[in-house]
Write a protein that holds these residues in place. Sequence first.
Motif, PDB file in Angstrom:
ATOM      1  N   ARG A  25      11.324  -6.651   1.402  1.00 48.51           N
ATOM      2  CA  ARG A  25       9.959  -6.203   1.631  1.00 48.51           C
ATOM      3  C   ARG A  25       9.927  -4.674   1.512  1.00 48.51           C
ATOM      4  O   ARG A  25      10.755  -3.985   2.106  1.00 48.51           O
ATOM      5  CB  ARG A  25       9.473  -6.570   3.050  1.00 48.51           C
ATOM      6  N   LEU A  26       8.970  -4.168   0.754  1.00 46.47           N
ATOM      7  CA  LEU A  26       8.717  -2.736   0.686  1.00 46.47           C
ATOM      8  C   LEU A  26       7.406  -2.464   1.413  1.00 46.47           C
ATOM      9  O   LEU A  26       6.427  -3.193   1.230  1.00 46.47           O
ATOM     10  CB  LEU A  26       8.600  -2.252  -0.756  1.00 46.47           C
ATOM     11  N   ILE A  27       7.379  -1.404   2.220  1.00 49.03           N
ATOM     12  CA  ILE A  27       6.196  -1.117   3.028  1.00 49.03           C
ATOM     13  C   ILE A  27       5.831   0.358   2.920  1.00 49.03           C
ATOM     14  O   ILE A  27       6.689   1.237   3.005  1.00 49.03           O
ATOM     15  CB  ILE A  27       6.432  -1.478   4.510  1.00 49.03           C
ATOM     16  N   THR A  28       4.525   0.595   2.747  1.00 51.15           N
ATOM     17  CA  THR A  28       3.998   1.946   2.787  1.00 51.15           C
ATOM     18  C   THR A  28       2.579   1.879   3.327  1.00 51.15           C
ATOM     19  O   THR A  28       2.092   0.809   3.702  1.00 51.15           O
ATOM     20  CB  THR A  28       4.041   2.606   1.394  1.00 51.15           C
ATOM     21  N   CYS A  29       1.901   3.015   3.389  1.00 51.56           N
ATOM     22  CA  CYS A  29       0.511   3.036   3.839  1.00 51.56           C
ATOM     23  C   CYS A  29      -0.430   2.826   2.656  1.00 51.56           C
ATOM     24  O   CYS A  29      -0.067   3.017   1.499  1.00 51.56           O
ATOM     25  CB  CYS A  29       0.202   4.341   4.547  1.00 51.56           C
ATOM     26  N   ASP A  30      -1.682   2.462   2.981  1.00 54.47           N
ATOM     27  CA  ASP A  30      -2.640   2.109   1.936  1.00 54.47           C
ATOM     28  C   ASP A  30      -4.049   2.193   2.523  1.00 54.47           C
ATOM     29  O   ASP A  30      -4.235   2.260   3.735  1.00 54.47           O
ATOM     30  CB  ASP A  30      -2.348   0.683   1.438  1.00 54.47           C
ATOM     31  N   GLY A  31      -5.020   2.176   1.646  1.00 57.75           N
ATOM     32  CA  GLY A  31      -6.407   2.062   2.085  1.00 57.75           C
ATOM     33  C   GLY A  31      -7.065   3.382   2.420  1.00 57.75           C
ATOM     34  O   GLY A  31      -6.535   4.467   2.175  1.00 57.75           O
TER      35      GLY A  31
ATOM     36  N   HIS B 187      -5.571   9.125   9.205  1.00 56.96           N
ATOM     37  CA  HIS B 187      -4.494   8.160   9.017  1.00 56.96           C
ATOM     38  C   HIS B 187      -4.967   7.003   8.139  1.00 56.96           C
ATOM     39  O   HIS B 187      -6.066   6.483   8.346  1.00 56.96           O
ATOM     40  CB  HIS B 187      -4.041   7.585  10.364  1.00 56.96           C
ATOM     41  N   PRO B 188      -4.157   6.565   7.176  1.00 57.77           N
ATOM     42  CA  PRO B 188      -4.519   5.380   6.390  1.00 57.77           C
ATOM     43  C   PRO B 188      -4.674   4.164   7.309  1.00 57.77           C
ATOM     44  O   PRO B 188      -3.885   3.981   8.237  1.00 57.77           O
ATOM     45  CB  PRO B 188      -3.327   5.205   5.436  1.00 57.77           C
ATOM     46  N   VAL B 189      -5.679   3.345   7.036  1.00 57.84           N
ATOM     47  CA  VAL B 189      -5.982   2.223   7.936  1.00 57.84           C
ATOM     48  C   VAL B 189      -5.216   0.956   7.581  1.00 57.84           C
ATOM     49  O   VAL B 189      -5.173   0.015   8.376  1.00 57.84           O
ATOM     50  CB  VAL B 189      -7.494   1.933   7.957  1.00 57.84           C
ATOM     51  N   ASN B 190      -4.617   0.900   6.394  1.00 62.47           N
ATOM     52  CA  ASN B 190      -3.916  -0.299   5.948  1.00 62.47           C
ATOM     53  C   ASN B 190      -2.443  -0.023   5.691  1.00 62.47           C
ATOM     54  O   ASN B 190      -2.010   1.121   5.583  1.00 62.47           O
ATOM     55  CB  ASN B 190      -4.531  -0.835   4.647  1.00 62.47           C
ATOM     56  N   ASN B 191      -1.703  -1.102   5.567  1.00 62.65           N
ATOM     57  CA  ASN B 191      -0.337  -1.071   5.046  1.00 62.65           C
ATOM     58  C   ASN B 191      -0.275  -1.903   3.776  1.00 62.65           C
ATOM     59  O   ASN B 191      -0.849  -2.992   3.704  1.00 62.65           O
ATOM     60  CB  ASN B 191       0.662  -1.647   6.045  1.00 62.65           C
ATOM     61  N   LEU B 192       0.411  -1.387   2.777  1.00 56.67           N
ATOM     62  CA  LEU B 192       0.719  -2.148   1.570  1.00 56.67           C
ATOM     63  C   LEU B 192       2.092  -2.768   1.745  1.00 56.67           C
ATOM     64  O   LEU B 192       3.056  -2.070   2.068  1.00 56.67           O
ATOM     65  CB  LEU B 192       0.709  -1.232   0.346  1.00 56.67           C
ATOM     66  N   ILE B 193       2.181  -4.077   1.542  1.00 56.49           N
ATOM     67  CA  ILE B 193       3.433  -4.804   1.656  1.00 56.49           C
ATOM     68  C   ILE B 193       3.750  -5.456   0.317  1.00 56.49           C
ATOM     69  O   ILE B 193       2.903  -6.151  -0.262  1.00 56.49           O
ATOM     70  CB  ILE B 193       3.362  -5.893   2.740  1.00 56.49           C
ATOM     71  N   VAL B 194       4.943  -5.221  -0.177  1.00 50.52           N
ATOM     72  CA  VAL B 194       5.422  -5.851  -1.415  1.00 50.52           C
ATOM     73  C   VAL B 194       6.509  -6.852  -1.036  1.00 50.52           C
ATOM     74  O   VAL B 194       7.468  -6.492  -0.347  1.00 50.52           O
ATOM     75  CB  VAL B 194       5.976  -4.813  -2.396  1.00 50.52           C
ATOM     76  N   TYR B 195       6.352  -8.095  -1.501  1.00 49.51           N
ATOM     77  CA  TYR B 195       7.326  -9.152  -1.221  1.00 49.51           C
ATOM     78  C   TYR B 195       8.127  -9.441  -2.476  1.00 49.51           C
ATOM     79  O   TYR B 195       7.559  -9.560  -3.575  1.00 49.51           O
ATOM     80  CB  TYR B 195       6.603 -10.428  -0.786  1.00 49.51           C
ATOM     81  N   ALA B 196       9.432  -9.559  -2.339  1.00 49.43           N
ATOM     82  CA  ALA B 196      10.292  -9.842  -3.490  1.00 49.43           C
ATOM     83  C   ALA B 196      11.459 -10.718  -3.064  1.00 49.43           C
ATOM     84  O   ALA B 196      11.848 -10.730  -1.881  1.00 49.43           O
ATOM     85  CB  ALA B 196      10.808  -8.546  -4.110  1.00 49.43           C
TER      86      ALA B 196
END
Length: 209
Positions: free
Chosen positions: A184-190, A197-206
């Motif tokens: 899983r890769l995680i960063t901020c988003d939105g 502060h960014p309100v979301n997190n972007l999650i990449v699943y692999a």
Amino acid sequence: MSLAHHPVRRFGTVPGLARLALVAPAVLAVLTGCSAAADTAAPASRVPVSRAASSGAPEVKRPAAPAKVAIPSIGISGSLMELGLNADKTVEVPPAEKGMTAGWYVGGSVPGEAGAAVIIGHNDTRFGKAVFHDLKKIAKGADITVTNDRGESAHFTVTDTESVSKSSFPTEKVYGPTEDHALRLITCDGDFDAEGHPVNNLIVYATLD
């Protein structure tokens, strides 16, 4: 093991990445507000080989630590640092001044082994664009390569992405037990909140190829 979502708390002032709040010490983390890193605390499950040998147990070769991550399709390539726990039982993130360096959370699995391995990287910091700034451009089927400190590479294929509110972070889905060799890769988003502060997190699943 029973896993539950921890109530979200916000921290810090550095835009671009969330801090992680643990459900149980050294076990589970949830992305929340933004912050720089503090001191590392090693998970109790990591026992040095020398200790196992001195106790009379068979010596076990330690898993090689991940050292680099690359996503050729979107031009991401960089080194990895280890991320442990802060004194308040939150998970570290890379310091803002090392925004181009992502981090591997040592409380999860080693990339390529069974279980969920987690790599966390900034989107932006006060110093500008960071390592995962273009992570939002990643597509299903993309290759993610993690190379360890012995020069061995593990290739993962992206299976899904999602942008989620930090107030409803899917903790069990990201950090929970799995028989897959998952990454899983995680960063901020939105968008940004009133404090920047960014309100979301972007999650990449692999999953491992």
